[in-house]
Write a protein that holds these residues in place. Structure first.
Motif, PDB file in Angstrom:
ATOM      1  N   VAL A 258     -14.785   1.124   7.178  1.00 33.41           N
ATOM      2  CA  VAL A 258     -15.486  -0.009   6.870  1.00 33.41           C
ATOM      3  C   VAL A 258     -17.016   0.431   7.059  1.00 33.41           C
ATOM      4  O   VAL A 258     -18.025  -0.106   6.286  1.00 33.41           O
TER       5      VAL A 258
ATOM      6  N   HIS B 167     -19.813   0.027   4.045  1.00 39.06           N
ATOM      7  CA  HIS B 167     -20.793  -0.970   4.261  1.00 39.06           C
ATOM      8  C   HIS B 167     -21.842  -0.538   5.257  1.00 39.06           C
ATOM      9  O   HIS B 167     -21.911  -0.613   6.472  1.00 39.06           O
TER      10      HIS B 167
ATOM     11  N   ILE C 296     -10.816 -17.064   5.840  1.00 41.82           N
ATOM     12  CA  ILE C 296     -11.147 -16.048   6.687  1.00 41.82           C
ATOM     13  C   ILE C 296     -12.612 -15.373   6.544  1.00 41.82           C
ATOM     14  O   ILE C 296     -13.193 -15.302   7.643  1.00 41.82           O
TER      15      ILE C 296
ATOM     16  N   GLU D 297     -18.620 -10.528   1.459  1.00 39.82           N
ATOM     17  CA  GLU D 297     -18.658  -9.109   0.936  1.00 39.82           C
ATOM     18  C   GLU D 297     -17.951  -8.200   2.112  1.00 39.82           C
ATOM     19  O   GLU D 297     -17.179  -7.359   1.705  1.00 39.82           O
ATOM     20  N   MET D 298     -17.865  -8.604   3.362  1.00 40.27           N
ATOM     21  CA  MET D 298     -17.363  -7.802   4.164  1.00 40.27           C
ATOM     22  C   MET D 298     -15.669  -7.833   4.358  1.00 40.27           C
ATOM     23  O   MET D 298     -15.152  -7.034   4.261  1.00 40.27           O
ATOM     24  N   VAL D 299     -15.469  -9.105   4.156  1.00 39.83           N
ATOM     25  CA  VAL D 299     -13.906  -9.242   3.982  1.00 39.83           C
ATOM     26  C   VAL D 299     -13.521  -8.704   2.693  1.00 39.83           C
ATOM     27  O   VAL D 299     -12.378  -7.916   2.683  1.00 39.83           O
TER      28      VAL D 299
ATOM     29  N   GLU E  35      -2.629 -16.761   1.889  1.00 40.35           N
ATOM     30  CA  GLU E  35      -2.496 -16.072   0.339  1.00 40.35           C
ATOM     31  C   GLU E  35      -3.943 -15.482   0.134  1.00 40.35           C
ATOM     32  O   GLU E  35      -4.940 -16.030   0.141  1.00 40.35           O
ATOM     33  N   ILE E  36      -3.839 -14.160  -0.045  1.00 41.08           N
ATOM     34  CA  ILE E  36      -4.888 -13.458  -0.559  1.00 41.08           C
ATOM     35  C   ILE E  36      -4.879 -12.774  -1.752  1.00 41.08           C
ATOM     36  O   ILE E  36      -3.999 -11.960  -2.159  1.00 41.08           O
TER      37      ILE E  36
ATOM     38  N   LEU F 139      -9.548   2.461   9.917  1.00 38.12           N
ATOM     39  CA  LEU F 139      -9.946   1.272   8.861  1.00 38.12           C
ATOM     40  C   LEU F 139     -11.389   0.780   9.410  1.00 38.12           C
ATOM     41  O   LEU F 139     -12.371   0.677   8.344  1.00 38.12           O
TER      42      LEU F 139
ATOM     43  N   THR G 139     -10.785  -9.918  13.430  1.00 40.57           N
ATOM     44  CA  THR G 139     -10.879 -11.431  13.095  1.00 40.57           C
ATOM     45  C   THR G 139      -9.882 -11.630  11.853  1.00 40.57           C
ATOM     46  O   THR G 139      -9.402 -12.394  11.665  1.00 40.57           O
ATOM     47  N   VAL G 140      -9.989 -10.558  11.028  1.00 39.82           N
ATOM     48  CA  VAL G 140      -9.286 -10.842   9.684  1.00 39.82           C
ATOM     49  C   VAL G 140      -7.773 -10.795   9.976  1.00 39.82           C
ATOM     50  O   VAL G 140      -7.290 -11.762   9.630  1.00 39.82           O
TER      51      VAL G 140
ATOM     52  N   ILE H 272     -15.219 -15.435   9.905  1.00 36.38           N
ATOM     53  CA  ILE H 272     -16.179 -14.241  10.216  1.00 36.38           C
ATOM     54  C   ILE H 272     -17.559 -14.841  10.225  1.00 36.38           C
ATOM     55  O   ILE H 272     -18.242 -14.415  11.222  1.00 36.38           O
TER      56      ILE H 272
ATOM     57  N   LYS I 277      -8.521 -16.595   1.525  1.00 36.06           N
ATOM     58  CA  LYS I 277      -9.543 -15.737   2.059  1.00 36.06           C
ATOM     59  C   LYS I 277     -10.650 -16.397   2.236  1.00 36.06           C
ATOM     60  O   LYS I 277     -11.599 -16.094   3.310  1.00 36.06           O
TER      61      LYS I 277
ATOM     62  N   LEU J 216     -14.962  -7.449  13.187  1.00 37.83           N
ATOM     63  CA  LEU J 216     -14.414  -8.069  11.713  1.00 37.83           C
ATOM     64  C   LEU J 216     -13.001  -7.705  11.382  1.00 37.83           C
ATOM     65  O   LEU J 216     -12.333  -8.733  10.908  1.00 37.83           O
TER      66      LEU J 216
ATOM     67  N   SER K 256      -6.899 -14.098  12.314  1.00 35.53           N
ATOM     68  CA  SER K 256      -6.822 -15.395  11.421  1.00 35.53           C
ATOM     69  C   SER K 256      -5.478 -15.320  10.883  1.00 35.53           C
ATOM     70  O   SER K 256      -5.046 -16.414  10.779  1.00 35.53           O
TER      71      SER K 256
ATOM     72  N   GLU L 230     -22.660 -12.826   3.141  1.00 36.41           N
ATOM     73  CA  GLU L 230     -22.496 -11.223   3.702  1.00 36.41           C
ATOM     74  C   GLU L 230     -20.846 -11.488   4.203  1.00 36.41           C
ATOM     75  O   GLU L 230     -20.377 -10.246   3.942  1.00 36.41           O
TER      76      GLU L 230
ATOM     77  N   THR M 178     -14.518  -6.076   1.385  1.00 42.60           N
ATOM     78  CA  THR M 178     -14.907  -4.621   1.759  1.00 42.60           C
ATOM     79  C   THR M 178     -13.180  -4.098   2.466  1.00 42.60           C
ATOM     80  O   THR M 178     -12.710  -3.252   2.129  1.00 42.60           O
ATOM     81  N   VAL M 179     -13.086  -5.009   3.385  1.00 42.04           N
ATOM     82  CA  VAL M 179     -11.840  -4.734   4.498  1.00 42.04           C
ATOM     83  C   VAL M 179     -10.527  -4.679   3.279  1.00 42.04           C
ATOM     84  O   VAL M 179      -9.798  -3.647   3.160  1.00 42.04           O
ATOM     85  N   PHE M 180     -10.547  -5.658   2.220  1.00 41.68           N
ATOM     86  CA  PHE M 180      -9.161  -5.748   1.763  1.00 41.68           C
ATOM     87  C   PHE M 180      -9.285  -4.719   0.475  1.00 41.68           C
ATOM     88  O   PHE M 180      -8.074  -3.997   0.024  1.00 41.68           O
ATOM     89  N   SER M 181     -10.600  -4.377   0.182  1.00 45.41           N
ATOM     90  CA  SER M 181     -10.440  -3.209  -1.008  1.00 45.41           C
ATOM     91  C   SER M 181     -10.224  -1.844  -0.281  1.00 45.41           C
ATOM     92  O   SER M 181      -9.530  -0.992  -1.089  1.00 45.41           O
TER      93      SER M 181
ATOM     94  N   PHE N  36      -4.142  -9.222  -3.206  1.00 47.39           N
ATOM     95  CA  PHE N  36      -3.449  -8.462  -2.208  1.00 47.39           C
ATOM     96  C   PHE N  36      -2.077  -8.739  -1.727  1.00 47.39           C
ATOM     97  O   PHE N  36      -1.281  -8.118  -1.881  1.00 47.39           O
TER      98      PHE N  36
END
Lengths: 97, 92
Positions: free
Chosen positions: B10, B14, A6, A23-25, B44-45, B6, B28-29, A10, A3, B25, B32, A20, A27-30, B48
């Motif tokens: 977000v 936010h 990633i 936090e945003m990454v 590996e996240i 999604l 990019t996630v 960003i 993570k 954002l 990557s 920041e 947010t996406v995963f949560s 998740f």
């Protein structure tokens, strides 16, 4: 890759501070996690689908004792990669050779 | 939930993001992750899951219509293993 990598991407691409970006990454995963927790599927075009599947209970056997046990019904998460992602991965593999 | 839903979610969660930035954002996630997999790297996240590449060996198969034998070449396929936390949350 983790993570943190990633978050770094960003930070570089969008220009947010590292804090920041983190936090945003997060947010996406949560959001992804709570959506899947509710049993809803997630479709990311060009990447793949995350689908929650129901498994019925079934008879299993403890391989050590031979004893019959019931494996309870449960929900599992599966990922089905999109054709686009599969092709992208295989194209690179061929070019490398 | 689709990718555009999604992106919207977000923005709602936010407050400081607009749709355009949120789109960048989210893209990019996933980009990557794709880029890492392309180089054969695993991703590996925590909480998740992890993405890895699995090798499928080539095999001989048959065209069910003509009965003709066709060679299916070896290929790579992305594989996702659900992380412990998410696995437990999905199963509740």
């Amino acid at each position: 890759m983790t993570k943190a990598d990633i978050v770094e991407k960003i930070h570089q691409k969008i220009g947010f501070s590292k804090k920041e970006s983190a936090e945003m990454v997060e947010t996406v995963f949560s959001i992804l996690k709570s959506t899947l927790e509710d049993g809803e599927k997630i479709k990311i075009a060009g990447f793949g689908n995350f689908v929650v599947k129901r498994k019925a209970d079934r008879r299993g056997r403890n391989p050590q004792t031979g004893e019959t046990i019931t494996i309870d019904a449960r929900r599992i998460l599966t990922f089905k990669p999109s054709q686009v992602l599969k092709n992208a991965i295989n194209t690179v593999a061929k070019e490398a050779k | 939930m689709t990718k555009s839903e999604l992106i919207e979610k977000v923005v709602q969660t936010h407050g400081m993001l607009n749709m355009k930035v949120s789109e960048a954002l989210v893209n990019t996630v996933f980009d990557s992750i794709e880029d890492a997999l392309k180089t054969g790297d695993k991703v590996e996240i925590r909480g998740f899951g992890s993405f890895t590449i699995r090798e499928r060996s080539g095999r001989e198969a048959r065209n069910p219509k003509s009965g003709e034998v066709v060679r299916i070449p070896a290929k790579k396929t992305p594989f996702f293993k659900t992380g412990k936390e998410l696995k437990e949350r999905v199963n509740c």
